[in-house]
Design a protein around this motif. Structure first.
Motif, PDB file in Angstrom:
ATOM      1  N   ALA A   1       0.878  -1.173   0.000  1.00  0.00           N
ATOM      2  CA  ALA A   1       0.000   0.000   0.000  1.00  0.00           C
ATOM      3  C   ALA A   1       0.911   1.217   0.000  1.00  0.00           C
ATOM      4  O   ALA A   1       1.222   1.791   1.040  1.00  0.00           O
ATOM      5  CB  ALA A   1      -0.895  -0.011   1.230  1.00  0.00           C
TER       6      ALA A   1
ATOM      7  N   THR B   1      -3.122  -0.415  -3.247  1.00  0.00           N
ATOM      8  CA  THR B   1      -3.030  -1.540  -2.327  1.00  0.00           C
ATOM      9  C   THR B   1      -2.267  -2.668  -3.008  1.00  0.00           C
ATOM     10  O   THR B   1      -1.770  -2.518  -4.120  1.00  0.00           O
ATOM     11  CB  THR B   1      -4.433  -2.041  -1.923  1.00  0.00           C
ATOM     12  OG1 THR B   1      -5.070  -2.619  -3.075  1.00  0.00           O
ATOM     13  CG2 THR B   1      -5.302  -0.899  -1.402  1.00  0.00           C
ATOM     14  N   ASP B   2      -2.211  -3.811  -2.333  1.00  0.00           N
ATOM     15  CA  ASP B   2      -1.564  -4.968  -2.944  1.00  0.00           C
ATOM     16  C   ASP B   2      -2.218  -5.334  -4.272  1.00  0.00           C
ATOM     17  O   ASP B   2      -1.551  -5.822  -5.195  1.00  0.00           O
ATOM     18  CB  ASP B   2      -1.660  -6.187  -2.018  1.00  0.00           C
ATOM     19  CG  ASP B   2      -0.688  -6.110  -0.857  1.00  0.00           C
ATOM     20  OD1 ASP B   2       0.194  -5.225  -0.879  1.00  0.00           O
ATOM     21  OD2 ASP B   2      -0.817  -6.927   0.064  1.00  0.00           O
TER      22      ASP B   2
ATOM     23  N   ARG C   1      -1.691  -5.436 -10.310  1.00  0.00           N
ATOM     24  CA  ARG C   1      -2.691  -4.664  -9.578  1.00  0.00           C
ATOM     25  C   ARG C   1      -3.804  -4.255 -10.547  1.00  0.00           C
ATOM     26  O   ARG C   1      -3.547  -3.614 -11.566  1.00  0.00           O
ATOM     27  CB  ARG C   1      -2.085  -3.405  -8.960  1.00  0.00           C
ATOM     28  CG  ARG C   1      -1.113  -3.637  -7.794  1.00  0.00           C
ATOM     29  CD  ARG C   1      -0.681  -2.276  -7.274  1.00  0.00           C
ATOM     30  NE  ARG C   1       0.145  -2.333  -6.088  1.00  0.00           N
ATOM     31  CZ  ARG C   1       1.431  -1.980  -6.036  1.00  0.00           C
ATOM     32  NH1 ARG C   1       2.056  -1.563  -7.132  1.00  0.00           N
ATOM     33  NH2 ARG C   1       2.103  -2.036  -4.896  1.00  0.00           N
TER      34      ARG C   1
END
Length: 459
Positions: A62, A68-69, A112
């Protein structure tokens, strides 16, 4: 690309307008022309000549707001909810939505997935949109808001970077951490369009006048063009014609004034609308048959549908974008059309501009890997000095916020546009000296040594 007050393209993309030395896969010949890119990539996911920046990966962390991941949150949008012009710039939001889907189907950016927050500034709501984006987005990507200058202080205040689809206001155009795939800075202008027009119509040299308007946006654009034309040795006739932005009872007196003044060609930054069409119809009524040199905002189905009687057959426009008529020669244009059509969107030049912005952002973001921070992406963007969106447009210099050095001319005949200069379809006419400086008094803002607007910079 630049837009007028209703968000139409200004050549320079609105007028737009908006490119540097040739990109990878593009070559410049000794004739000063630049070819449209052929698709030389072997990847099924390539976008024209551009290898896809999207794909699977193992990026983690993050690392910033909106990251985020597993996810990257970006903001995008347009003014589609403007009641006086429903669907305003809708093609921009449609394009970015299609590109997000295209990218996520490949695995996102380094694994992502991209989540898009779509905004509707509805022309008057850019401030509230920016306030929302400041609280949740990693970056703004491919958006186009007509009143972006009203929101610029909030964007700068919350340090929200952007790769805009277009900018309108002087402060937004020259703001910090602002990048565009097709820049239209206030201090430089791509005069390739005007030079090409003078080549095609030498009578412009001593017989050109402008169709201006009481609209502040049109008037500002006109003043800038008159300044550039003066540098090219053109003495604009200034016949005293200025249309009322709210409309006029009759346009015949204006047409007669142009005729009496001895006009040999007309130029305008005004967008196609009922008033503009009435002006052209009035020119026909008084028998004034002269070349009409307009901006790329006139490249639209709206204009094609109006020209049933051929009253616009004298319209010539210059563009830094590949027209859809060249899709068979430019794979990137065809790819854009396919992706937008698959999501029930409507292809348009502004949509291609937003698409190029998304690809520029994604290419920079991909290089950051797991360390996806705003600083990393803006650093990568600042290194990009040759960009053509895989072949969507002439090469630009986003990293330096500098416009193209190229243009091509299209002519309207009936309901069809055709490239007339350069003669070979898909090529642009380019020269290093096409980019000229604009008089400081026309900038609309004060710039620092780095050519950044100082209006909202933090002390």
């Amino acid at each position: 690309m630049k837009v007028n007050k209703f968000g139409s393209l200004s050549a320079g993309i609105l007028s737009l307008a908006l490119f540097a030395t040739g990109c990878a896969g593009e070559r410049s010949g000794t004739d000063g022309s630049s070819e449209g890119n052929a698709d030389n990539s072997t990847s099924d996911n390539a976008f024209g000549t551009l290898a896809s920046p999207c794909g699977a990966g193992d990026a983690k962390g993050a690392t910033a707001q909106g990251v985020t991941d597993s996810e990257i949150v970006i903001g995008y949008g347009d003014d589609r909810g403007f009641t006086k012009a429903p669907g305003l710039n809708k093609e921009m939001g449609d394009a970015v939505a299609a590109m997000i889907a295209w990218c996520n189907e490949q695995g996102g950016i380094n694994g992502r997935k991209i989540k898009g927050n779509q905004y509707d500034a509805a022309y008057m709501q850019s401030v509230s949109v920016m306030q929302k984006a400041c609280k949740q987005d990693f970056m703004l990507v491919g958006q186009g808001f007509a009143l972006d200058d009203a929101a610029e202080q909030y964007r700068v205040g919350c340090d929200l970077p952007t790769v805009a689809g277009f900018t309108v206001g002087a402060n937004a155009s020259m703001g910090p951490n602002k990048f565009e795939a097709v820049p239209y800075p206030v201090d430089h202008y791509n005069a390739a369009n005007l030079k090409m027009s003078l080549e095609k119509f030498p009578e412009m040299k001593d017989g050109l006048d402008t169709i201006s308007s009481t609209s502040a946006a049109v008037e500002a654009g006109t003043q800038k063009i008159v300044d550039v034309l003066d540098g090219l040795g053109v003495d604009v006739k200034n016949c005293g014609v200025k249309l009322n932005a709210a409309g006029d009872a009759s346009y015949v007196p204006f047409a007669e004034k142009f005729k009496k003044c001895g006009v040999k060609a007309l130029w305008t930054s005004k967008s196609p609308d009922p008033a503009s069409f009435s002006m052209l119809e009035a020119l026909d009524r008084v028998g004034l048959d002269v070349p009409l040199v307009f901006e790329s905002t006139w490249y639209s189905d709206y204009v094609k549908q109006w020209n049933t009687k051929g009253l616009g057959d004298n319209i010539h426009l210059n563009t830094v974008f590949q027209p859809f008529e060249n899709a068979d020669k430019v794979p990137a244009v065809k790819k854009y059309q396919e992706l937008v059509a698959a999501k029930d969107g409507k292809p348009a030049l502004l949509g291609m501009q937003a698409t190029s912005a998304f690809l520029l952002w994604a290419t920079a973001a991909q290089k950051c890997g797991s360390d996806l921070t705003r600083e990393c992406v803006t650093t990568e963007l600042s290194k990009v000095h040759e960009w053509d969106g895989g072949g969507l447009h002439a090469p630009t210099d986003p990293g330096a916020n500098m416009p193209a050095k190229c243009s091509m001319m299209l002519k309207l005949t009936g309901s069809e546009f055709e490239q007339v200069l350069p003669a070979e379809a898909g090529k642009f006419q380019c020269a290093d000296d096409n980019v000229v400086k604009i008089d400081k008094k026309l900038w609309g803002t004060k710039l620092n040594a780095d050519r950044i607007s100082t209006t909202f910079l933090k002390s």
